[in-house]
Structures are given as structure tokens and as C-alpha cells.
Design an enzyme around this catalytic site. Structure first.
Site, PDB file in Angstrom:
ATOM      1  N   CYS A  74       0.871  -1.167   0.000  1.00  0.00           N
ATOM      2  CA  CYS A  74       0.000   0.000   0.000  1.00  0.00           C
ATOM      3  C   CYS A  74       0.914   1.224   0.000  1.00  0.00           C
ATOM      4  O   CYS A  74       1.661   1.436   0.961  1.00  0.00           O
ATOM      5  CB  CYS A  74      -0.873  -0.029   1.254  1.00  0.00           C
ATOM      6  SG  CYS A  74      -1.888   1.432   1.470  1.00  0.00           S
ATOM      7  N   CYS A 185      -0.606   3.648  -6.552  1.00  0.00           N
ATOM      8  CA  CYS A 185      -1.557   3.042  -5.621  1.00  0.00           C
ATOM      9  C   CYS A 185      -1.724   1.620  -6.123  1.00  0.00           C
ATOM     10  O   CYS A 185      -1.923   1.398  -7.331  1.00  0.00           O
ATOM     11  CB  CYS A 185      -2.889   3.796  -5.669  1.00  0.00           C
ATOM     12  SG  CYS A 185      -4.223   2.918  -4.813  1.00  0.00           S
TER      13      CYS A 185
END
Ligand code: DGL
Length: 264
Positions: A74, A185
Site C-alpha cells: 500500500c 496506488c
């Protein structure tokens, strides 16, 4: 000897990194942890994310999960909390951060874009990454939480909301002369085909998945582990909130917010 690799994300984005790691190391023991109770992380404060990662470390310890390598798949959590939590654990922690360096090297127009969550685009870590690795290349920042939601829905329902995606890409207004776009992302590689279609293959999309897989492989080799087979073992999923319309078999757990004793 077996090795346990846990991959963590706010939602299913980290599976794009997990896939790359599994391609290189198929026979390891894997678990996948999503803190979807707080999804999207891109809208959370840095302090909240730090607290959740400490809670994750505590969960791993209390449950005696014997994690050898924890991949924070992440960008949002890695850029906002990794440096803070690393000194508090003996587990090897690997973060995922935007691929600014290779993107700058690949750009002919010397103008690249970073498409990430608003939290990642605003983080000091990202600003440092850009000033260190993109000299001579302009980097424009585009933040979106909408794309995270579209990717989640696509993963769980196999349905792409094309209208919503195109509307979001249109409103982001990515500059015409950008020739390389960093997918900063881990959810966004799930939308890569659709993004490519939207830009008519004009922009090269890059992410950090392969580089992270190589890093994990070299770390486990340093521990004396060699890949001996290509048989994947069943993957254990943990989640902090139920997921509607999903086929995934998840173990629901509660994270208890934690901060370590003393200051950090
Ligand atoms: N997949 C995460 C990332 O790489 C974040 C998505 C979210 O906002 O929760 O940044």
C-alpha cells in the site's frame, strides 16, 4: 524450510503485488491482510495509519503468525507510516512506494505523472522521492480515491463501472505531454487496461509490483530459502470488515488500535 510472507493493504489493491511475488516465489506460505474497515486509507490521517500498522504488528505477535516478511503493499501506508513502525519490529518489512525513479528514466518528454491516493500525493515522503529521483523531469501529481473504489468493485464483482472511471479520468485532466504515468496506488494496476484504453495506449503506465517481488525474493534467498516448486499453497485472507458481494473466504478480525510505550 518454509517462509511466511504476509501481504497487507487497506483493501484488495495489494493482490496486484501479491501476484507478482507469487509468480517469483510460488511455494511460500502466504497470507493477505486487508484493513478494509478503514478503506480508503487515502482519506485517513497519517496518525491513524501509523496506529493501524502498530495494531497489525500486535495482531501478528499475539496470534503467533510467525511472519518472516511483511509486505506493506500500500503506497499510502508505506509513504506515511513505514519509517515510523520499522524500528518497532523484528519482522522484515518491505514497503511499496511510487516508481518515480524508473518513470523519470523512461520519459522522453521529461514530464511524468503520479496517479495515487490524495494522501500519497501530499506526503513528505513522496516529495522527497521526487526531489531525489526525478531531477530534470517534471512530476505532476494526481490524487484520486474514486479510482480505489472503482477497482474494489471491479475485483469483487468482475464489473467495471466504465462511466465512473472515464468521468474520474476526465476530471483528473492529466497533462497532454505526460508520456509516463506512475500508478502509485496498488489498486490502480487492476484498472490498467481500462486506463490504457482511455488514453489510447499513448501513456506508458508503470507500477512497483515487479520490483517489490524481486526485493522479496532476494531477501528470502539471503535467509537461505530456495524456491523448490511451483505449487501454490492455499492463501489465508484476513479482513477487518465484511465485504459485500465477494467470493473471497475471509477471516474477520478486529484490530485494536495500538501505540507503543514511549514516544516514536
Ligand atoms: N492500495 C493503497 C495504496 O497503494 C491505498 C488505497 C486506499 O486509499 O485505501 O495506496
Amino acid at each position: 524450510m518454509s517462509v511466511h510472507i504476509m501481504v497487507f493493504d487497506s483493501g484488495i489493491g495489494g493482490t496486484t503485488v501479491l501476484e507478482q511475488i507469487q509468480a517469483l516465489i510460488p511455494d511460500a506460505d502466504y497470507s493477505y491482510f486487508m484493513d478494509n474497515a478503514l478503506l480508503p486509507y487515502g482519506a485517513q490521517s497519517q496518525q491513524t495509519i501509523i496506529t493501524r500498522l502498530f495494531a497489525l504488528l500486535q495482531f501478528i505477535e499475539i496470534e503467533k503468525l510467525h511472519v518472516d516478511i511483511l509486505v506493506i503493499a500500500c503506497n499510502t501506508a508505506s509513504t506515511s507510516a513505514l519509517e515510523t513502525i520499522r524500528p518497532y519490529t523484528n519482522i522484515e518489512v518491505v514497503g511499496v512506494v511510487p516508481a518515480i525513479k524508473p518513470a523519470s528514466a523512461l520519459s522522453s518528454s521529461k514530464h511524468i505523472g503520479l496517479l495515487a491516493t490524495p494522501s500519497t500525493t501530499k506526503s513528505h515522503y513522496t516529495a522527497n522521492l521526487i526531489s531525489t529521483y526525478s531531477q530534470g523531469t517534471q512530476v505532476s501529481l494526481y490524487g484520486s480515491t474514486e479510482l480505489v473504489e472503482i477497482a474494489e468493485t471491479l475485483f469483487h464483482t468482475q464489473t467495471l463501472n466504465k462511466e465512473k472511471l472515464e468521468k474520474e479520468l476526465c476530471s483528473l485532466a492529466i497533462a497532454e505531454d505526460i508520456d509516463v504515468l506512475v500508478l502509485g496506488c496498488t489498486h490502480f494496476p487492476l484498472l490498467a487496461n481500462a486506463i490504457n484504453d482511455y488514453y489510447k495506449q499513448r501513456i506508458l503506465l508503470i507500477d512497483s509490483g515487479k520490483a517489490i517481488a524481486n526485493r522479496v525474493k532476494s531477501l528470502i534467498e539471503l535467509r537461505g530459502y530456495t524456491v523448490t516448486g511451483d505449487k501454490k499453497k492455499p492463501l489465508h485472507f484476513y479482513a477487518t470488515a465484511p465485504i459485500c458481494h465477494s467470493q473471497l473466504n475471509v477471516e474477520l478480525i478486529t484490530l485494536t488500535d495500538q501505540i507503543p510505550h514511549g514516544s516514536y
